[in-house]
Design a protein around this motif. Structure first.
Motif, PDB file in Angstrom:
ATOM      1  N   TYR B   4       0.820  -1.200   0.000  1.00 12.90           N
ATOM      2  CA  TYR B   4       0.000   0.000   0.000  1.00 12.90           C
ATOM      3  C   TYR B   4       0.849   1.243   0.000  1.00 12.90           C
ATOM      4  CZ  TYR B   4      -3.656  -3.045   1.596  1.00 12.90           C
ATOM      5  OH  TYR B   4      -4.565  -4.035   1.709  1.00 12.90           O
ATOM      6  N   PHE B 138      -2.221   4.613  10.940  1.00  8.90           N
ATOM      7  CA  PHE B 138      -2.215   4.887   9.514  1.00  8.90           C
ATOM      8  C   PHE B 138      -3.378   4.184   8.851  1.00  8.90           C
ATOM      9  CE2 PHE B 138       2.057   5.422  10.925  1.00  8.90           C
ATOM     10  CZ  PHE B 138       2.527   6.486  10.201  1.00  8.90           C
ATOM     11  N   ALA B 139      -3.970   4.851   7.963  1.00 10.58           N
ATOM     12  CA  ALA B 139      -4.947   4.183   7.125  1.00 10.58           C
ATOM     13  C   ALA B 139      -4.368   4.098   5.721  1.00 10.58           C
ATOM     14  CB  ALA B 139      -6.246   4.947   7.124  1.00 10.58           C
ATOM     15  N   LYS B 140      -5.015   3.343   4.896  1.00  8.34           N
ATOM     16  CA  LYS B 140      -4.409   3.042   3.606  1.00  8.34           C
ATOM     17  C   LYS B 140      -5.316   3.457   2.470  1.00  8.34           C
ATOM     18  CE  LYS B 140      -3.185  -1.166   5.869  1.00  8.34           C
ATOM     19  NZ  LYS B 140      -4.417  -1.228   6.646  1.00  8.34           N
ATOM     20  N   ILE B 141      -4.701   3.698   1.369  1.00  9.53           N
ATOM     21  CA  ILE B 141      -5.475   3.935   0.157  1.00  9.53           C
ATOM     22  C   ILE B 141      -4.787   3.149  -0.952  1.00  9.53           C
ATOM     23  CG2 ILE B 141      -4.225   6.059  -0.405  1.00  9.53           C
ATOM     24  CD1 ILE B 141      -6.918   7.142  -1.453  1.00  9.53           C
TER      25      ILE B 141
END
Lengths: 171, 818
Positions: B4, B138-141
């Motif tokens: 990611y 953290f978030a993901k894209i």
């Protein structure tokens, strides 16, 4: 890392992946985490749509991957699946899961893992990114079941460690 | 392994609270849940538009909208320019001052409700506020999401409306509200009157692979042509008048992406101007074939009408040659379609085109042309199975509903995984390219192509002809269509892994994150299991378990025919299925469609009763028998085994009356008491008793509990000592007065002594727990235990495709010497 980014770029270049929910790539996997009191094992059963799994395998493993005919491709997919699933205990210590095997049944590909039931399994941290790195709509539905009580989580691409409480053993 | 890009995003928590609408009628004391409460309470009141039988009422009406459209496809700019003349027929009893339009392309504008309201997190808010440590913060894209963002940012999307005018070409006032538009009519449109208006418009076509829009272009950069080639799939490609119905008036539910379309029937006259070397597939019938097809192509098309296998109109080699075409100029393809609710088309120079006539016997529409359009990337997979699957769909679906009323049924391969329009569908599966230039496909892909073509072509029946409201009730088209595609795929090949079986929904239905089927499409949490699989499985159970095929098929066909070319709502379906089958199904629809209950019926206990005759000569003997049958205590048995003699045995001469007469001896006092009581019985009581004593049947009481909440029939299988088995269905109504626990007396003949019983042995009711279905309980190995026990071997597991690639070799023979 460079290698991985390249894989990903080629992935999104492929055309078949961009369909939506109506597009019949199901983009949904079901995982059951079941307390088997009889065997003393926590059984983890991942159920993938075969067609989704095959598309994934063709991207992360080999463009020729054929999950029905080729057991090697199936095992490779299974290892990919278990590498993208992890569990921690309530103290956030990783649980070691043993790979049991994989099998086809109709439209599903199953991947099995297990670990002994220990005391204080009152909750887990779960992370499952399987297939989400390939198509972001992928939802991984997890049912945790003890004594018939089910608590569920639906993990999306944006999710990281998800804590799920286990139904009380005495219930 | 982390693939990611990480973006730092503030993690927000969210929670979902599920509430159901409160009922007027409340069980305010005691623990009772009326699973059989009349469904009528929850359905709209019948009226003259839709009656209590679930059929169109005596005043039923629907609007009609006719379109005449001239459209140009600009291949270079990947843009559409169109001029449409809309004729709106107001068949309603009401006067309309304005018309509402659906502008679905505006859904992709950055400020649309759909874009602005698309949440980053799922409904169960998996990232919690306390997860701020490590990578949890953290978030993901995904790169795919970034690609979408970039495409939306780089392109000017949505409709550009150039002019809206009346028939006299005078401008009309129009107001764009997101993905909708209101056009104010110069004079109110009275009931039974028509009006015309014109719209000039354009839009930039989306790249389907980047955005995912059920339509768009797909680029093929590797084709042997400068700049490559595209396949264009055009849908939601013109401003469409919104539906105006008796139950909702204007359907102002804006397109948000999930809930599909609610449309009016009408006649279409469409001319598409495309590059001269393109092949066009579209809803309807080609009107100017002589000016767009070669004489050879016309000849082939004619021969295809009566062919028994698909005939190429454009062959693989011709399509390959077309891929490198540098032809200039344009051609205009003219199509007409009557009484359809939408119009879609596809255009590309890459298309291979095959066709085969499907003859509908004894039908007003005796001839249908089944066709497929696909690039070389679809290849042999499509050549073999696409048109064949189209025809199979028509055969099976028509049997369950009505004759297919359209002149064509088309399957087109492009960037869309699967999407349906009248007469035409877009289907995604393809072959795999190899470095040596060959193409192959896996068994899974083959099964998927057949399954998806059947599904999308099947949508012609639901919702294209039985015109349900997809935006609100996705299950009415997807669920019913998935039910029928399950039947059609089983009829194709029962080994085709597509059919909708009860086991498919077990994990979903036992989960605590779900919403009822009766939920608006855009609010549904999991569209696949909710709107496709669960209703399909429910209908399968209704057919195979509850009603049986004869009653179900009659009622289902009645529903289809009542609502052919009309607009049904859920209540019309529920009412028709009850009214035509003659079976009260309120509990079934309530449980499966209105709740999130699941099926888990437990057979808790069976106990045996024996008739007490009160006759001491019978009963005392039975009691003696029971006493003697009890196992001897070890303390006595071991004394005997050691040869120890009892005092009684050692003193045989010392006996009395009690040694001759045990505790079960019958006295005359007992007999007199019984005879008096028996003599006081009425004659009929004496007869009943005498017969029962003679027959000496077995009386078993079964205790069941309903752990899942969803009431269902209890499918019992009894096994007797003599090896016989007997199946017995206890109707769901057994739960009527006792929804959680219930007991049932089952009487068997004297010789049928029960040894075990099982509920739903074949897994027909989606019961989530099998272990508690057995009495006595059996150890049901878990999936993993079964897997470990049984080595998965056998011919089915051989890798024949791979193993067969190995060349034949002469065996190496080692030289043997003494």
């Amino acid at each position: 890392m460079r290698q991985l980014v390249l894989i990903l770029l080629s992935v999104i270049g492929l055309s078949l992946l961009a369909g939506q929910a109506h597009g019949h790539q199901q983009k949904e996997a079901y995982t059951s985490i079941v307390f088997n009191q009889r065997s003393g094992m926590l059984e983890i059963q991942h159920r993938f749509y075969l067609h989704d799994a095959e598309h994934a395998a063709q991207q992360v493993i080999d463009s020729n991957a054929d999950l029905i005919s080729d057991p090697v491709s199936r095992e490779a997919f299974a290892y990919y699946a278990i590498s993208t699933f992890s569990m921690q205990d309530q103290q956030q210590h990783p649980l070691t899961l043993t790979y049991v095997g994989t099998e086809l049944q109709g439209k599903y590909l199953w991947v099995y893992q297990e670990t002994p039931i220990t005391t204080n399994m009152e909750g887990f941290y779960l992370k499952m990114t399987t297939l989400q790195e390939l198509w972001s709509e992928q939802t991984n539905h997890i049912n945790v079941e003890r004594n018939k009580h089910v608590t569920s989580a639906r993990l999306h691409i944006a999710d990281s460690w998800h804590y799920i409480e286990v139904a009380k053993a005495s219930e | 392994m982390r693939v990611y890009l990480y973006l730092l995003i503030l993690a927000l928590s969210s929670s979902a609270i599920f509430t159901s609408s409160a009922s007027e009628i409340v069980q305010s004391k005691g623990r009772f849940d009326d699973k059989f409460r009349q469904l009528e309470e929850s359905l709209p009141t019948p009226n003259d538009y839709r009656n209590a039988a679930g059929e169109p009422g005596k005043e039923y009406w629907q609007q009609q909208v006719d379109y005449k459209i001239n459209v140009t496809l600009d291949e270079q700019k990947r843009a559409i320019q169109g001029e449409q003349v809309i004729t709106y027929h107001n068949n309603s009893p009401y006067t309309l001052k304005y018309l509402w339009f659906q502008l679905e392309q505006n859904r992709f504008k950055p400020d649309s409700i759909a874009e602005r309201s698309s949440a980053f997190y799922g409904v169960d808010g998996s990232v919690r506020a306390e997860n701020t440590y490590g990578d949890s913060a953290f978030a993901k894209i995904s790169l795919q999401d970034l690609r979408r963002q970039q495409f939306l940012a780089d392109n000017n999307l949505g409709y550009q409306i150039a002019a809206v005018t009346g028939a006299n070409k005078k401008p009309l006032k129009y107001t764009i509200v997101g993905a909708q538009m209101r056009v104010d009519l110069p004079t109110p449109l009275n009931s039974k009157q028509s009006t015309q208006l014109r719209i000039n418009y354009g839009y930039n076509i989306l790249e389907e692979d980047a955005v995912g829009a059920r339509s768009g272009y797909e680029h093929f950069p590797d084709d042997n042509r400068e700049g490559g080639n595209d396949i264009f799939l055009l849908a939601q490609w013109f401003p469409r008048v919104a539906s105006y119905s008796d139950y909702e008036a204007w359907h102002n539910k804006e397109f948000l992406g999930s809930g599909e379309f609610t449309l009016e029937f009408g006649n279409y006259d469409v001319s598409m101007t495309v590059p001269s070397d393109h092949i066009v597939a579209a809803t309807g019938v080609l009107q100017n074939s002589k000016s767009v097809l070669s004489s050879e192509q016309l000849k082939r098309l004619d021969s295809a009408k009566k062919a028994d296998k698909p005939v190429f109109i454009v062959s693989k080699d011709e399509a390959l040659a077309n891929e490198s075409s540098t032809a200039k100029g344009t051609k205009t393809w003219h199509f007409k379609a009557e009484n359809v609710r939408d119009f879609a088309w596809a255009s590309s120079r890459k298309f291979i085109w095959d066709a085969q006539g499907y003859q509908q016997k004894n039908s007003q529409n005796p001839h249908v042309m089944a066709m497929s359009f696909y690039p070389k990337e679809g290849g042999e997979l499509w050549q073999q199975y696409s048109t064949a699957a189209v025809i199979h769909t028509l055969e099976v679906y028509s049997r369950f509903t009505f004759d297919y009323p359209y002149p064509a049924a088309i399957s087109v391969n492009g960037p869309v995984g699967g999407m349906e329009y009248p007469m035409i569908s877009f289907n995604g599966p393809r072959t795999i390219w190899h470095e040596d230039g060959s193409r192959t496909y896996t068994l899974a892909e083959k099964q998927f192509l057949i399954g998806v073509v059947i599904h999308e072509v099947g949508h012609n029946y639901f919702p294209m002809i039985v015109n349900s409201d997809e935006r609100q009730w996705t299950w009415m088209d997807e669920g019913i269509n998935s039910f029928l595609d399950g039947i059609a795929t089983r009829e194709w090949d029962p080994n085709l892994s597509w059919g909708r079986e009860p086991t498919d929904v077990i994990e979903y239905m036992k989960s605590n994150v779900q919403v009822p089927i009766m939920t608006q499409s855009d609010s549904v949490l999991q569209l696949g299991p909710n709107a496709y699989i669960k209703p399909a499985v429910a209908l399968n159970i209704l057919r195979e378990v509850i009603l049986g095929r004869e009653l179900f098929d009659f009622a289902f066909q009645e529903y289809s025919r009542r609502w052919m070319n009309k607009r049904p709502t859920p209540s019309d379906f529920f009412r028709t299925m009850e009214e035509a089958s003659g079976v009260d199904l309120d509990w079934f629809f309530r449980g499966w469609f209105y709740t999130t209950d699941h099926v888990d019926i437990s057979l808790d206990r069976i106990y045996k009763l024996r008739l007490d005759s009160n006759n001491p000569d019978i009963d005392f003997d039975r009691r003696r028998q029971d006493y003697n049958d009890k196992p001897m205590p070890y303390s006595v048995e071991r004394n005997q085994q050691s040869g120890q003699k009892t005092w009684v045995e050692l003193n045989p001469g010392n006996t009395d009356y009690h040694d001759q007469h045990d505790q079960f001896s019958v006295t005359n006092k007992d007999r007199n008491k019984y005879n008096k009581k028996h003599a006081e019985l009425d004659p009929w009581e004496q007869q009943v008793l005498a017969r029962a004593l003679k027959e000496d049947k077995n009386y078993y009481v079964f205790n069941f509990s309903n752990l899942g909440g969803l009431v269902m029939p209890i499918l019992l299988e009894l096994t007797f000592e003599n090896g016989d088995t007997e199946s017995l269905v206890l109707p769901a109504e057994i739960w009527r007065r006792s929804p959680f626990e219930v007991s049932k007396l089952i009487v068997t003949d004297k010789d049928n002594v029960l040894v075990s019983a099982v509920v739903d042995r074949r897994g027909e009711t989606a019961d989530v727990d099998i272990e508690n279905n057995y009495y006595p309980r059996q150890i049901i190995p878990s999936r993993i235990e079964a897997f470990k026990e049984e080595e998965r071997k056998g011919n089915k597991y051989r890798d024949i495709m791979h193993d067969n690639k190995e060349a034949l070799k002469d065996p190496e023979i080692k030289v043997k010497k003494k």
